[in-house]
Scaffold this active site. Structure first.
Site, PDB file in Angstrom:
ATOM      1  N   ILE A 180       0.431   6.701   4.518  1.00  0.00           N
ATOM      2  CA  ILE A 180       1.289   6.357   5.401  1.00  0.00           C
ATOM      3  C   ILE A 180       2.500   5.401   4.547  1.00  0.00           C
ATOM      4  O   ILE A 180       3.758   5.743   4.825  1.00  0.00           O
ATOM      5  CB  ILE A 180       0.990   5.623   6.465  1.00  0.00           C
ATOM      6  CG1 ILE A 180      -0.030   6.609   7.311  1.00  0.00           C
ATOM      7  CG2 ILE A 180       2.093   5.085   7.435  1.00  0.00           C
ATOM      8  CD1 ILE A 180      -0.701   5.835   8.382  1.00  0.00           C
ATOM      9  N   GLY A 181       2.166   4.468   3.870  1.00  0.00           N
ATOM     10  CA  GLY A 181       3.022   3.527   3.066  1.00  0.00           C
ATOM     11  C   GLY A 181       3.764   4.362   1.947  1.00  0.00           C
ATOM     12  O   GLY A 181       5.113   4.190   1.951  1.00  0.00           O
ATOM     13  N   THR A 196       0.006   5.633  -1.386  1.00  0.00           N
ATOM     14  CA  THR A 196      -0.536   6.984  -1.072  1.00  0.00           C
ATOM     15  C   THR A 196      -0.422   6.808   0.642  1.00  0.00           C
ATOM     16  O   THR A 196       0.302   5.665   0.936  1.00  0.00           O
ATOM     17  CB  THR A 196      -2.031   6.723  -1.157  1.00  0.00           C
ATOM     18  OG1 THR A 196      -2.496   8.173  -0.750  1.00  0.00           O
ATOM     19  CG2 THR A 196      -2.733   5.874  -0.613  1.00  0.00           C
ATOM     20  N   TYR A 237     -13.306  -3.455  10.810  1.00  0.00           N
ATOM     21  CA  TYR A 237     -12.042  -2.987  10.686  1.00  0.00           C
ATOM     22  C   TYR A 237     -11.275  -3.209  12.179  1.00  0.00           C
ATOM     23  O   TYR A 237      -9.956  -3.490  12.189  1.00  0.00           O
ATOM     24  CB  TYR A 237     -12.200  -1.298  10.504  1.00  0.00           C
ATOM     25  CG  TYR A 237     -10.786  -0.726  10.486  1.00  0.00           C
ATOM     26  CD1 TYR A 237      -9.797  -0.850   9.531  1.00  0.00           C
ATOM     27  CD2 TYR A 237     -10.370   0.101  11.692  1.00  0.00           C
ATOM     28  CE1 TYR A 237      -8.609  -0.057   9.522  1.00  0.00           C
ATOM     29  CE2 TYR A 237      -9.097   0.852  11.656  1.00  0.00           C
ATOM     30  CZ  TYR A 237      -8.153   0.431  10.509  1.00  0.00           C
ATOM     31  OH  TYR A 237      -6.968   1.500  10.449  1.00  0.00           O
ATOM     32  N   GLY A 266       0.920  -1.387  -0.044  1.00  0.00           N
ATOM     33  CA  GLY A 266      -0.004   0.235   0.114  1.00  0.00           C
ATOM     34  C   GLY A 266       0.954   1.061  -0.030  1.00  0.00           C
ATOM     35  O   GLY A 266       0.586   2.270   0.940  1.00  0.00           O
ATOM     36  N   ALA A 267       1.883   1.297  -0.826  1.00  0.00           N
ATOM     37  CA  ALA A 267       2.764   2.338  -0.825  1.00  0.00           C
ATOM     38  C   ALA A 267       2.496   3.550  -1.775  1.00  0.00           C
ATOM     39  O   ALA A 267       3.567   4.423  -1.915  1.00  0.00           O
ATOM     40  CB  ALA A 267       4.325   1.735  -0.930  1.00  0.00           C
TER      41      ALA A 267
HETATM   42  N1  LIG Z   1      -4.935   6.769   8.718  1.00  0.00           N
HETATM   43  C1  LIG Z   1      -5.213   6.815   9.850  1.00  0.00           C
HETATM   44  O1  LIG Z   1      -5.548   7.547  10.911  1.00  0.00           O
HETATM   45  C2  LIG Z   1      -4.815   5.526  10.438  1.00  0.00           C
HETATM   46  C3  LIG Z   1      -4.288   4.416   9.634  1.00  0.00           C
HETATM   47  N2  LIG Z   1      -3.840   2.859  10.274  1.00  0.00           N
HETATM   48  C4  LIG Z   1      -3.481   2.111   9.439  1.00  0.00           C
HETATM   49  O2  LIG Z   1      -2.298   2.520   8.654  1.00  0.00           O
HETATM   50  C5  LIG Z   1      -2.131   1.698   7.245  1.00  0.00           C
HETATM   51  C6  LIG Z   1      -2.354   2.702   6.188  1.00  0.00           C
HETATM   52  O3  LIG Z   1      -3.230   3.437   5.822  1.00  0.00           O
HETATM   53  P1  LIG Z   1      -3.414   5.047   5.508  1.00  0.00           P
HETATM   54  O4  LIG Z   1      -2.138   5.380   4.760  1.00  0.00           O
HETATM   55  O5  LIG Z   1      -3.888   5.873   6.555  1.00  0.00           O
HETATM   56  O6  LIG Z   1      -4.456   4.770   4.468  1.00  0.00           O
HETATM   57  P2  LIG Z   1      -4.576   5.075   2.963  1.00  0.00           P
HETATM   58  O7  LIG Z   1      -6.318   4.896   2.423  1.00  0.00           O
HETATM   59  O8  LIG Z   1      -3.953   6.347   2.493  1.00  0.00           O
HETATM   60  O9  LIG Z   1      -3.623   3.844   2.240  1.00  0.00           O
HETATM   61  C7  LIG Z   1      -3.908   2.686   2.238  1.00  0.00           C
HETATM   62  C8  LIG Z   1      -3.148   1.761   1.268  1.00  0.00           C
HETATM   63  O10 LIG Z   1      -3.538   0.530   1.173  1.00  0.00           O
HETATM   64  C9  LIG Z   1      -3.816   0.100  -0.202  1.00  0.00           C
HETATM   65  N3  LIG Z   1      -4.695  -1.106  -0.278  1.00  0.00           N
HETATM   66  C10 LIG Z   1      -6.039  -1.049  -0.013  1.00  0.00           C
HETATM   67  N4  LIG Z   1      -6.609  -2.388  -0.468  1.00  0.00           N
HETATM   68  C11 LIG Z   1      -5.654  -2.959  -1.045  1.00  0.00           C
HETATM   69  C12 LIG Z   1      -5.456  -4.365  -1.579  1.00  0.00           C
HETATM   70  N5  LIG Z   1      -6.568  -5.109  -1.544  1.00  0.00           N
HETATM   71  N6  LIG Z   1      -4.242  -4.504  -1.967  1.00  0.00           N
HETATM   72  C13 LIG Z   1      -3.131  -3.683  -1.928  1.00  0.00           C
HETATM   73  N7  LIG Z   1      -3.388  -2.724  -1.472  1.00  0.00           N
HETATM   74  C14 LIG Z   1      -4.385  -2.266  -0.802  1.00  0.00           C
HETATM   75  C15 LIG Z   1      -4.487   1.216  -0.752  1.00  0.00           C
HETATM   76  O11 LIG Z   1      -4.281   1.138  -2.245  1.00  0.00           O
HETATM   77  P3  LIG Z   1      -5.193   2.183  -3.208  1.00  0.00           P
HETATM   78  O12 LIG Z   1      -4.774   3.571  -3.241  1.00  0.00           O
HETATM   79  O13 LIG Z   1      -5.032   1.608  -4.591  1.00  0.00           O
HETATM   80  O14 LIG Z   1      -6.764   2.077  -2.630  1.00  0.00           O
HETATM   81  C16 LIG Z   1      -3.320   2.417  -0.461  1.00  0.00           C
HETATM   82  O15 LIG Z   1      -1.903   2.349  -0.877  1.00  0.00           O
HETATM   83  C17 LIG Z   1      -3.460   0.954   7.315  1.00  0.00           C
HETATM   84  O16 LIG Z   1      -3.240  -0.380   7.620  1.00  0.00           O
HETATM   85  C18 LIG Z   1      -4.495   1.625   8.403  1.00  0.00           C
HETATM   86  O17 LIG Z   1      -5.107   0.499   8.909  1.00  0.00           O
HETATM   87  C19 LIG Z   1      -3.912   2.766  11.488  1.00  0.00           C
HETATM   88  C20 LIG Z   1      -4.576   3.735  12.504  1.00  0.00           C
HETATM   89  C21 LIG Z   1      -4.826   4.957  11.909  1.00  0.00           C
HETATM   90  C1  LIG Z   2     -13.118  12.939  18.501  1.00  0.00           C
HETATM   91  C2  LIG Z   2     -11.724  13.573  18.066  1.00  0.00           C
HETATM   92  C3  LIG Z   2     -10.857  13.131  16.879  1.00  0.00           C
HETATM   93  C4  LIG Z   2     -11.454  11.699  16.453  1.00  0.00           C
HETATM   94  C5  LIG Z   2     -10.681  10.545  16.435  1.00  0.00           C
HETATM   95  C6  LIG Z   2     -10.905   9.461  15.586  1.00  0.00           C
HETATM   96  C7  LIG Z   2     -12.151   9.360  15.443  1.00  0.00           C
HETATM   97  C8  LIG Z   2     -10.121   8.568  15.615  1.00  0.00           C
HETATM   98  C9  LIG Z   2     -10.107   7.480  14.820  1.00  0.00           C
HETATM   99  C10 LIG Z   2      -9.114   6.697  14.231  1.00  0.00           C
HETATM  100  C11 LIG Z   2      -9.136   5.503  13.685  1.00  0.00           C
HETATM  101  C12 LIG Z   2     -10.127   5.265  12.879  1.00  0.00           C
HETATM  102  C13 LIG Z   2      -8.025   4.813  13.588  1.00  0.00           C
HETATM  103  C14 LIG Z   2      -7.810   3.928  12.242  1.00  0.00           C
HETATM  104  O1  LIG Z   2      -7.147   2.971  12.653  1.00  0.00           O
HETATM  105  C15 LIG Z   2      -9.735  13.673  16.547  1.00  0.00           C
HETATM  106  C16 LIG Z   2      -9.462  13.685  15.121  1.00  0.00           C
HETATM  107  C17 LIG Z   2      -8.379  12.936  16.936  1.00  0.00           C
HETATM  108  C18 LIG Z   2      -9.474  15.106  17.193  1.00  0.00           C
HETATM  109  C19 LIG Z   2      -9.828  15.324  18.663  1.00  0.00           C
HETATM  110  C20 LIG Z   2     -11.427  14.909  18.684  1.00  0.00           C
END
Ligand SMILES: NC(=O)C1=CN([C@@H]2O[C@H](COP(=O)(O)OP(=O)(O)OC[C@H]3O[C@@H](n4cnc5c(N)ncnc54)[C@H](OP(=O)(O)O)[C@@H]3O)[C@@H](O)[C@H]2O)C=CC1
Ligand SMILES: CC1=C(/C=C/C(C)=C/C=C/C(C)=C/C=O)C(C)(C)CCC1
Length: 312
Positions: free
Chosen positions: A32-33, A30, A181, A27-28
């Site tokens: 975090i990746g 976009t 999730y 998932g690189a």
């Molecule tokens: N953002 C956040 O607040 C948080 C993120 N995380 C975790 O961080 C990680 C990265 O997420 P984040 O960068 O935020 O999300 P993004 O949606 O920006 O990135 C996710 C990546 O995973 C890829 N992906 C999704 N499905 C598949 C698949 N079937 N095969 C291969 N690649 C796939 C996407 O590809 P494509 O672009 O093609 O869809 C994309 O490159 C995830 O595991 C997420 O659960 C954890 C906690 C909080």
């Molecule tokens: C209420 C609230 C927030 C919401 C946090 C949420 C909804 C977090 C969800 C996290 C997820 C989905 C993680 C993915 O793995 C912020 C934005 C921190 C700002 C402060 C108040």
């Protein structure tokens, strides 16, 4: 500024350089990746962007090459929602690379409407857990041959709300997308701990970590209008993807972290996990059930971590 600082702390301060090292980031293309891959490339590693959309991946590879001056940024097709694609990715990688030092299992989906992968697994469990479980299994020999090497599984704080319902692993009896999730993110931590236990016992030199990257402004919220709205409102306070990549980088790069294999990290520190995430019985059973679903031997790590179990 104080709120932003509180929500965005944790910086990987390792100065280690990575010439001659090989890394795979799922998932690189976009979020975090992408930022994780960019930093590994900046440090000189040969980085494989494992993406389901190769066109998007190629654009990002060019961007990373331009920004870092490292031409060794390669794109390979990997769709974690299809075990055939995972096997094809691994086959090609094993044929073309002698080493694998860093595997970042980063890709993820969140809050998708109910759907199944090509193999009939519920999408969150299938992509976030089972897909990465199979990928790690297929690449493990290479990681062992390249030791010291590391696996980083990107999980989430959301695991606290997760449960492993073995009687409803595919969400067929009941399904709620947010909870699905959370269950898959709990599975990431249980897999990390079980893999670490088995790797430690086999003295392989491969270590494994799970991470919560923080709340990060990325495309993860694409399936939920409510989450997109929350992310938009709080976009100033939450982490940028570059900040979100820090804990993955910390676990991949920090020297001396081997003794903490199996631990969960957040903001570049060891973090507490839920009681369910510390349950060894659940972790072992999830391991066995995952192997069973994927058709791989339960003892693929050549050792039994505990007494013989039944799959029921
Ligand atoms: N953002 C956040 O607040 C948080 C993120 N995380 C975790 O961080 C990680 C990265 O997420 P984040 O960068 O935020 O999300 P993004 O949606 O920006 O990135 C996710 C990546 O995973 C890829 N992906 C999704 N499905 C598949 C698949 N079937 N095969 C291969 N690649 C796939 C996407 O590809 P494509 O672009 O093609 O869809 C994309 O490159 C995830 O595991 C997420 O659960 C954890 C906690 C909080
Ligand atoms: C209420 C609230 C927030 C919401 C946090 C949420 C909804 C977090 C969800 C996290 C997820 C989905 C993680 C993915 O793995 C912020 C934005 C921190 C700002 C402060 C108040």
């Amino acid at each position: 500024p104080q709120i932003r600082k509180m929500l965005s702390s944790g910086v990987c301060t390792s100065t280690i350089q990575l010439p001659g090292k090989v890394a795979v980031v799922t998932g690189a293309n976009t979020g975090i990746g992408k930022e994780t891959a960019k930093e590994l490339a900046r440090r000189g590693a040969r980085v494989y962007l494992a993406c389901r959309d190769v066109q998007k991946g190629e654009l990002v590879a060019r961007e990373i090459q331009m920004m870092t001056g490292n031409q060794q940024v390669l794109v390979r097709k990997l769709d974690l929602a299809d075990t055939k694609s995972i096997r094809a990715f691994a086959k090609r990688f094993l044929e073309e690379e002698k080493h694998l030092h860093i595997l970042i299992n980063n890709a993820g989906v969140m809050m998708c409407p109910y759907s199944k992968t090509a193999d009939g697994f519920e999408m969150h469990m299938g992509v976030n857990h089972l897909g990465h479980f199979l990928l790690t299994h297929l690449l493990l020999e290479k990681l062992k041959e390249s030791a010291p090497s590391r696996v980083v599984n990107v999980s989430s704080l959301a695991h606290h709300l997760g449960r492993i319902h073995f009687h409803n692993l595919q969400g067929e009896k009941f399904y709620q997308s947010g909870l699905a999730y959370c269950h898959s993110k709990l599975a990431n931590i249980l897999f990390t701990q079980e893999l670490a236990r088995r790797l430690k016992a086999s003295g392989s030199g491969v270590t494994v970590y799970s991470v919560h990257p923080g709340t990060v402004n990325s495309e993860l919220v694409r399936h939920s209008a409510l989450m997109r709205w929350i992310w938009w409102i709080f976009s100033f306070f939450i982490k940028t993807p570059q900040q979100g990549a820090q804990t993955s980088l910390y676990c991949a790069l920090t020297e001396g972290l081997e003794v903490l294999s199996g631990n969960h990290f957040s903001d570049c520190h060891v973090a507490w996990v839920s009681a369910q995430a510390r349950n060894e019985t659940v972790a072992r059973r999830l391991w066995d059930v995952s192997c069973d679903l994927l058709g791989i031997p339960v003892d693929w790590l050549m050792m039994a971590a505990g007494p013989k179990r039944s799959l029921k």
